[in-house]
Design an enzyme around this catalytic site. Structure first.
Site, mmCIF file in Angstrom:
data_model
loop_
_atom_site.group_PDB
_atom_site.id
_atom_site.type_symbol
_atom_site.label_atom_id
_atom_site.label_comp_id
_atom_site.label_asym_id
_atom_site.label_seq_id
_atom_site.Cartn_x
_atom_site.Cartn_y
_atom_site.Cartn_z
ATOM 1 N N GLU A 156 23.273 23.485 -7.059
ATOM 2 C CA GLU A 156 23.436 22.044 -8.068
ATOM 3 C C GLU A 156 21.786 21.407 -8.134
ATOM 4 O OE1 GLU A 156 26.324 20.186 -9.322
ATOM 5 O OE2 GLU A 156 27.440 21.876 -10.138
ATOM 6 N N GLU A 157 21.383 21.443 -6.669
ATOM 7 C CA GLU A 157 20.323 20.605 -5.955
ATOM 8 C C GLU A 157 19.504 21.212 -6.636
ATOM 9 O OE1 GLU A 157 20.504 19.153 -1.827
ATOM 10 O OE2 GLU A 157 18.781 18.793 -2.096
ATOM 11 N N ARG A 158 19.198 22.382 -5.406
ATOM 12 C CA ARG A 158 18.128 23.327 -6.261
ATOM 13 C C ARG A 158 17.547 23.413 -7.898
ATOM 14 N NH1 ARG A 158 19.285 26.967 -1.195
ATOM 15 N NH2 ARG A 158 18.185 25.403 0.206
#
Ligand SMILES: Cc1cc2nc3c(=O)[nH]c(=O)nc-3n(C[C@H](O)[C@H](O)[C@H](O)COP(=O)(O)OP(=O)(O)OC[C@H]3O[C@@H](n4cnc5c(N)ncnc54)[C@H](O)[C@@H]3O)c2cc1C
Length: 385
Positions: free
Chosen positions: A241-243
């Site tokens: 999700e961060e990426r």
């Protein structure tokens, strides 16, 4: 991925928030090296924007991840990249694992107030000796009675000086490096936690970034997210999700940089005509806009796969890599067309050039993304070549 009326409505709400509550304060936050996280997050929480894809049971909107991507895209228009980054830390870097794997008790205590904007979160993975190589972190959390006792140092932690809790990756056993780690929620007012001075960064200057020291910091074992020893795996999942979020946040920021440059090149005259009239200039800007559209398409493809429950490791890594590459290429090319004005610190194009340089480094550097893509392509040599 098709944007519905609801996606567009969400983007309108976000845009209006950015225009009214963020962009007017850019200069001040950049100068002060910090933005008021609690004040800003409370307002975002009241609008529901800190829990778009989080479960309704804990105050989230319970929407699918495409809505979070729509939000991230719009957040890219915030002129203070550091404050936007900190919002991403709250929603997509420090809380996904808590939402997916945390106990209900832990979610009630930390996730629900983070969604309401009452608690500020930070993520503690990197260390002075371990950034790209996450498996080699040295911070330990040793069992003592019902508690963990934490010792170690975390490096470059975004919003750490204001945060109420950290999602910390630490070694909880002497097992193999992929099996000895756990994610633990650590309240930042626990005795034994101290901070360095705010780090002096080239960009993202509106966010406070510091080193965090843990000296016999005691937290209850019930603050562990999920199973003991599953921390590395959960952090890798959290990175997805961060990426995706990081890549999506780049799209409109880059478009804005191109549009600002078009405006400037229309106004600036050289050799008796507007700069934009030079074929090299307008062709180059068209080429950059085309690249940004290609990035957007890749992100939407990754998002659709993710929303449908598919494995998104390759596509999210590709999106992050492409966003990193373009964050450098677009901002550098645009800055060039501003000439000496582009070299001035206070200029928007200068700030975005400095801010977006992080995309290629943070949350897994470009080379780490290439390594993952190669692994999935079967071209990464084994340890023995
Ligand atoms: C402004 C800012 C905010 C940050 N916020 C946070 C945060 O909130 N929480 C957190 O945990 N971390 C945070 N970080 C840390 C960030 O995630 C790391 O800097 C990043 O993961 C890279 O780690 P490193 O700096 O140790 O680089 P290193 O691991 O030392 O790598 C240096 C460079 O070497 C190259 N490289 C590394 N490995 C390989 C390889 N296998 N093959 C080829 N090349 C390679 C890459 O080009 C890389 O950039 C932040 C960093 C910055 C600058």
């Amino acid at each position: 991925m098709k944007f519905t009326q609801e996606h567009k409505e969400l983007q309108r709400t976000t845009r209006s928030f950015i225009d009214n509550e963020m962009n007017p304060f850019t200069e001040q936050w950049e100068r002060e090296g910090i933005f008021p996280a609690h004040k800003l997050f409370k307002k975002l929480g009241d609008l529901g924007l800190l829990g778009i894809a989080k479960p309704e049971k804990f105050g989230g909107l319970g929407l699918d991840y495409s809505y979070q991507v729509a939000f991230a895209e719009e957040l890219g228009t915030a002129r203070a990249g550091g404050a936007a980054l900190a919002i991403g830390v709250q929603t997509d870097m420090a809380t996904p694992a808590l939402a997916k794997f945390g106990s209900d008790e832990l979610k009630e205590e930390f996730l629900a107030p983070a969604i309401r904007g009452e608690k500020v979160a930070c993520i503690g993975v990197s260390e002075p000796g371990a950034g790209s190589d996450v498996a080699s972190v040295k911070t330990t959390a040793k069992k003592d009675g019902d508690d963990y006792v934490i010792n170690g140092t975390k490096m470059w932690i975004t919003t750490s000086t204001q945060a109420d809790f950290m999602c910390l990756l630490a070694n909880t056993s002497d097992d193999k490096v992929h099996k000895n780690k756990s994610l633990i929620v650590v309240p930042m007012d626990t005795p034994g936690i101290s901070f360095s001075e705010k780090l002096n960064k080239m960009g993202m200057r509106s966010s406070d970034t510091a080193q965090v020291f843990f000296d016999d910091v005691r937290v209850p074992q019930r603050n562990r997210i999920g199973a003991e020893g599953a921390g590395f795996m959960m952090q890798m999942i959290q990175f997805q999700e961060e990426r995706l979020f990081g890549a999506a946040m780049a799209v409109k920021g880059l478009e804005q940089c191109i549009n600002d440059t078009i405006t400037y090149c229309r106004e600036r005259h050289t050799f008796g005509q507007p700069l934009i009239n030079n074929q090299y200039v307008h062709f180059r800007l068209a080429e950059l806009q085309t690249e940004v559209e290609a990035l957007r398409a890749l992100i939407y493809q990754a998002t659709e796969t993710y929303v449908n429950g598919g494995d998104v490791l390759t596509l999210a890594s590709m999106a992050k890599l492409k966003a990193g590459r373009l964050s450098r290429e677009v901002t550098d090319s645009c800055l060039q067309f501003w000439g000496g004005m582009g070299y001035m610190m206070e200029n928007d194009v200068n700030r975005v050039y400095r801010d977006m340089r992080l995309t290629s480094i943070g949350g897994g550097a470009d080379e780490i993304m290439l390594g993952i893509i190669c692994k999935m392509m079967g071209t990464l040599p084994g340890k023995r070549g």
